[in-house]
Design a protein around this motif. Sequence first.
Motif, PDB file in Angstrom:
ATOM      1  N   LEU A 154       0.710  -1.250  -0.035  1.00  0.00           N
ATOM      2  CA  LEU A 154       0.073  -0.051  -0.245  1.00  0.00           C
ATOM      3  C   LEU A 154       0.535   1.580  -0.093  1.00  0.00           C
ATOM      4  N   PHE A 155       2.302   0.963   0.651  1.00  0.00           N
ATOM      5  CA  PHE A 155       2.815   2.923   0.712  1.00  0.00           C
ATOM      6  C   PHE A 155       4.079   2.507  -0.614  1.00  0.00           C
ATOM      7  N   ALA A 156       4.174   1.105  -1.062  1.00  0.00           N
ATOM      8  CA  ALA A 156       5.855   1.470  -1.548  1.00  0.00           C
ATOM      9  C   ALA A 156       5.593   1.321  -3.059  1.00  0.00           C
ATOM     10  N   LYS A 157       4.470   1.649  -3.002  1.00  0.00           N
ATOM     11  CA  LYS A 157       3.517   1.736  -4.746  1.00  0.00           C
ATOM     12  C   LYS A 157       3.470   3.153  -4.765  1.00  0.00           C
ATOM     13  N   ASN A 158       3.773   3.489  -5.495  1.00  0.00           N
ATOM     14  CA  ASN A 158       2.684   5.087  -6.263  1.00  0.00           C
ATOM     15  C   ASN A 158       1.413   4.548  -6.551  1.00  0.00           C
ATOM     16  N   LEU A 159       0.634   4.167  -6.019  1.00  0.00           N
ATOM     17  CA  LEU A 159      -1.404   4.516  -6.251  1.00  0.00           C
ATOM     18  C   LEU A 159      -1.813   5.634  -6.482  1.00  0.00           C
ATOM     19  N   SER A 160      -2.391   5.351  -7.113  1.00  0.00           N
ATOM     20  CA  SER A 160      -3.674   6.655  -7.431  1.00  0.00           C
ATOM     21  C   SER A 160      -4.398   6.594  -6.644  1.00  0.00           C
ATOM     22  N   TRP A 161      -5.242   7.696  -7.070  1.00  0.00           N
ATOM     23  CA  TRP A 161      -6.360   7.453  -5.563  1.00  0.00           C
ATOM     24  C   TRP A 161      -7.858   6.646  -6.156  1.00  0.00           C
ATOM     25  N   ILE A 162      -8.108   6.028  -6.682  1.00  0.00           N
ATOM     26  CA  ILE A 162      -8.926   5.180  -7.493  1.00  0.00           C
ATOM     27  C   ILE A 162      -8.308   3.315  -6.955  1.00  0.00           C
ATOM     28  N   GLN A 163      -6.854   3.369  -7.355  1.00  0.00           N
ATOM     29  CA  GLN A 163      -6.469   1.949  -6.866  1.00  0.00           C
ATOM     30  C   GLN A 163      -6.164   2.224  -5.378  1.00  0.00           C
ATOM     31  N   PHE A 164      -5.670   3.686  -4.490  1.00  0.00           N
ATOM     32  CA  PHE A 164      -6.075   3.445  -2.649  1.00  0.00           C
ATOM     33  C   PHE A 164      -7.048   3.244  -1.950  1.00  0.00           C
ATOM     34  N   ILE A 165      -8.321   3.619  -3.212  1.00  0.00           N
ATOM     35  CA  ILE A 165      -9.911   3.873  -1.765  1.00  0.00           C
ATOM     36  C   ILE A 165      -9.826   2.315  -2.553  1.00  0.00           C
ATOM     37  N   VAL A 166      -9.476   1.554  -3.377  1.00  0.00           N
ATOM     38  CA  VAL A 166      -9.897  -0.015  -3.855  1.00  0.00           C
ATOM     39  C   VAL A 166      -9.021  -0.789  -3.016  1.00  0.00           C
ATOM     40  N   HIS A 167      -7.873  -0.734  -2.600  1.00  0.00           N
ATOM     41  CA  HIS A 167      -7.201  -1.443  -1.924  1.00  0.00           C
ATOM     42  C   HIS A 167      -8.274  -1.789  -1.210  1.00  0.00           C
ATOM     43  N   PRO A 168      -7.495  -3.460  -0.426  1.00  0.00           N
ATOM     44  CA  PRO A 168      -8.053  -4.510   0.308  1.00  0.00           C
ATOM     45  C   PRO A 168      -7.818  -3.508   1.563  1.00  0.00           C
ATOM     46  N   ILE A 169      -6.602  -3.261   2.641  1.00  0.00           N
ATOM     47  CA  ILE A 169      -6.859  -2.573   3.252  1.00  0.00           C
ATOM     48  C   ILE A 169      -7.292  -1.321   3.412  1.00  0.00           C
TER      49      ILE A 169
END
Length: 154
Positions: free
Chosen positions: A89-104
């Motif tokens: 979650l914190f290592a990759k440069n995720l977009s805000w959509i990927q961040f919101i739908v992340h399982p955690i």
Amino acid sequence: MTGGQCTNIEQSSIPATLKSLFENTLSTTNGQSFSSSFVSSATCRRLKGSWEGGHDPSGHVFLLTLSSTLLIVESIELYTSEDNLVQELFAKNLSWIQFIVHPIILTLVVVLTGLNMLLMTIVKYHSLKEQLGGLSAALVVIWMANRIVKALVL
């Protein structure tokens, strides 16, 4: 089922729909007030009656405690495994959509929503004794589920 009943229900406080639904279960005591052993303590409070005897454990407290606790326990198992999702979650440069739908994040949203509903249930519904009854039942079920899983895994 635990021996409690709602008493001193004023005739004027019973809606017509409820009166027709419970016409066989409401018994009149003095022509003006009713009593019933077929309504819950929450319905009794809404009808401005008084609950006497018995015990009505809070099913909301039971279900919300059970679901939140099991989700937290299972999430700890999942998120501390070798596929460390927290680092991902914190290592990759995720977009805000990927961040919101992340399982955690989704798990946190569900758990926090459940805990918020549990807090509202505790504040608004049932007495402390009834809430503790629901909590006790949930803790027993969680303990039993934990024992069964450990027995099956070994």
